[in-house]
Design a protein around this motif. Structure first.
Motif, short mmCIF file in Angstrom:
data_model
loop_
_atom_site.label_atom_id
_atom_site.label_comp_id
_atom_site.label_asym_id
_atom_site.label_seq_id
_atom_site.Cartn_x
_atom_site.Cartn_y
_atom_site.Cartn_z
N SER A 49 0.87 -1.21 0.11
CA SER A 49 -0.11 -0.14 0.03
C SER A 49 1.05 1.13 0.18
CB SER A 49 -0.99 0.01 1.19
OG SER A 49 -1.98 -0.82 1.16
N ARG A 50 0.75 2.26 -0.65
CA ARG A 50 1.39 3.48 -1.03
C ARG A 50 1.17 4.48 0.12
NH1 ARG A 50 -3.02 4.17 -3.37
NH2 ARG A 50 -4.09 6.23 -3.41
N SER A 51 0.19 4.47 0.81
CA SER A 51 -0.36 5.59 1.66
C SER A 51 -0.97 5.15 2.92
CB SER A 51 -0.82 6.74 0.97
OG SER A 51 -2.13 6.30 0.87
N PRO A 52 -0.93 5.80 4.08
CA PRO A 52 -1.67 5.61 5.27
C PRO A 52 -3.22 5.50 4.91
CG PRO A 52 0.24 7.28 5.64
CD PRO A 52 0.12 7.09 4.27
N ASP A 53 -3.34 6.49 3.93
CA ASP A 53 -5.08 6.63 3.74
C ASP A 53 -5.50 5.53 2.81
OD1 ASP A 53 -5.37 9.03 4.77
OD2 ASP A 53 -5.43 10.18 3.05
N SER A 54 -4.68 4.84 1.91
CA SER A 54 -5.10 3.73 1.26
C SER A 54 -5.05 2.52 2.17
CB SER A 54 -4.10 3.48 0.04
OG SER A 54 -2.84 3.21 0.32
N LEU A 55 -4.34 2.48 3.15
CA LEU A 55 -4.21 1.26 4.19
C LEU A 55 -5.50 1.57 5.14
CD1 LEU A 55 -2.33 -1.25 4.63
CD2 LEU A 55 -1.00 0.45 6.10
N LYS A 56 -5.74 2.57 5.43
CA LYS A 56 -7.07 2.72 6.12
C LYS A 56 -8.33 2.43 5.37
CE LYS A 56 -5.36 6.69 9.00
NZ LYS A 56 -5.24 8.22 8.96
N LYS A 57 -8.19 2.61 4.08
CA LYS A 57 -9.40 2.16 3.15
C LYS A 57 -9.42 0.67 3.14
CE LYS A 57 -11.32 4.74 1.28
NZ LYS A 57 -12.63 5.49 2.08
N ILE A 58 -8.30 -0.08 3.29
CA ILE A 58 -8.22 -1.50 3.26
C ILE A 58 -8.85 -1.84 4.37
CG2 ILE A 58 -6.83 -3.45 3.64
CD1 ILE A 58 -6.40 -2.57 0.61
N ALA A 59 -8.57 -1.24 5.55
CA ALA A 59 -9.30 -1.93 6.92
C ALA A 59 -10.79 -1.68 6.82
CB ALA A 59 -8.95 -1.00 8.12
N GLU A 60 -11.11 -0.45 6.08
CA GLU A 60 -12.74 -0.22 5.81
C GLU A 60 -13.35 -1.74 5.24
OE1 GLU A 60 -13.85 3.41 4.37
OE2 GLU A 60 -12.59 4.58 5.52
N ILE A 61 -12.55 -1.77 4.19
CA ILE A 61 -12.91 -2.82 2.94
C ILE A 61 -13.02 -4.23 3.87
CG2 ILE A 61 -12.54 -4.14 0.96
CD1 ILE A 61 -11.31 -1.45 -0.06
N ILE A 62 -12.45 -4.42 4.90
CA ILE A 62 -12.03 -5.95 5.51
C ILE A 62 -13.47 -5.89 6.12
CG2 ILE A 62 -11.00 -7.32 7.22
CD1 ILE A 62 -8.65 -5.37 6.40
N LYS A 63 -13.63 -4.91 6.98
CA LYS A 63 -14.83 -4.83 8.03
C LYS A 63 -16.27 -4.97 7.08
CE LYS A 63 -12.44 -1.95 11.45
NZ LYS A 63 -12.06 -0.49 11.80
N LYS A 64 -16.30 -4.27 5.93
CA LYS A 64 -17.39 -4.57 5.12
C LYS A 64 -17.57 -6.03 4.34
CE LYS A 64 -18.44 -0.71 2.80
NZ LYS A 64 -18.24 0.57 1.54
N LEU A 65 -16.43 -6.45 3.99
CA LEU A 65 -16.49 -7.86 3.40
C LEU A 65 -16.82 -8.70 4.70
CD1 LEU A 65 -13.33 -7.93 1.21
CD2 LEU A 65 -15.90 -7.58 0.55
#
Length: 299
Positions: free
Chosen positions: A87-103
């Protein structure tokens, strides 16, 4: 839930037009091993960043949101596994965390395999602000974590100087909620080999990996994908998963190296000659012969 028993992976990683890193390194082996793979490319570059000239573009967070929204709206967002790498940035990584929770709302049993790509050999190649997001937000969501030694040291703050130190770092990662921890490579071997370590459910194993005088890119991405696949296929057999993963990886790396050396017999091998030979080793990926065995160590 889909009635089809085929495991389904969502892989969010980088993409290159030429070569094998990120999704290019992970998707093909997973498909060969019988997984349905949906993948989102966080970047699309001409080659990996070790080459002299890098061209391409980066997926913005709002574009990532849009893709996930499309999957949700069309009700095709059921996955058994989730895989992430660079992941290239902290924001993109936080987005990953949101996606996991959604899935996980769709499938609470979703298995998340996280390769916390931050650096190697004492050097970070992502922004330093990424570290606290991995440590405090993403790692606690992971079921399986596959850091190298340097990344494990960064996340835990524990310096690894021997096997005991490695096991302390692994224990600290378990304490964050990760069930299965694999140090995909460490400096704990000797001149001829390096050591990988894995720990799950109170069992720990180490395995020796032969060194070659070349640096390969994409091996960590391939390692995480193979480990995900064999963990599923062996019904969570840690020793066998580690052996199948490392045996496959070593065969591919040695084949790539030997072919490169026939073309370029001495000196430093040009980058283009050490792109991993995945396609040529399809049969090995499907049915690896175990030629490296893992030894149990006291956790």
């Amino acid at each position: 839930m889909s009635s089809d028993a085929t495991p389904r992976v969502l892989s969010i990683q980088s993409h290159v037009v030429h070569g094998y890193v990120g999704n290019k390194s992970a998707v093909f082996p997973l498909q060969v091993l019988g997984f349905e793979v949906d993948f989102i490319n966080t970047v699309q570059f001409s080659t990996h960043t070790g080459y002299k000239h890098i061209k391409g573009n980066v997926l913005q967070n709002e574009q990532l949101d849009e893709l996930i929204e499309g999957l949700v709206l069309n009700e095709v967002d059921y996955y058994t596994h989730f895989l992430t790498g660079y992941s290239r940035s902290p924001d993109s990584l936080k987005k990953i965390a949101e996606i996991i929770k959604k899935l996980r709302q769709k499938n609470p049993k979703l298995l998340y395999v996280c390769d916390p790509v931050m650096g190697d050999n004492g050097e970070m190649y992502v922004p330093e602000e990424i570290l606290p997001v991995y440590r405090d937000v993403v790692v606690p969501l992971a079921d399986i974590l596959t850091p190298n030694q340097f990344e494990a040291e960064l996340i835990t703050g524990i310096k690894v100087k021997d096997i005991g130190g490695a096991l302390k770092a692994i224990e600290a990662l378990h304490a964050k909620g990760v069930k299965t921890v694999v140090l995909s490579s460490t400096d704990l071997g000797d001149d001829n080999s390096m050591i990988a370590l894995a720990s799950s459910a109170g069992s720990c194993y180490q395995i020796q990996i032969k060194k070659l005088d070349a640096t390969f890119t994409g091996t960590g991405d391939l390692f995480a994908a193979l480990f995900l696949a064999w963990w599923h296929k062996t019904n969570n057999d840690l020793k066998l998963t580690l052996e199948k993963t490392i045996s496959t990886l070593q065969h591919i790396v040695q084949d790539t190296y030997q072919r490169a050396r026939t073309i370029h017999p001495t000196g430093k091998i040009p980058r283009a000659l050490i792109e991993l030979r995945l396609v040529q080793n399809k049969t090995i990926i499907e049915d690896p012969k175990i030629n490296i065995t893992a030894a149990q160590v006291q956790c």
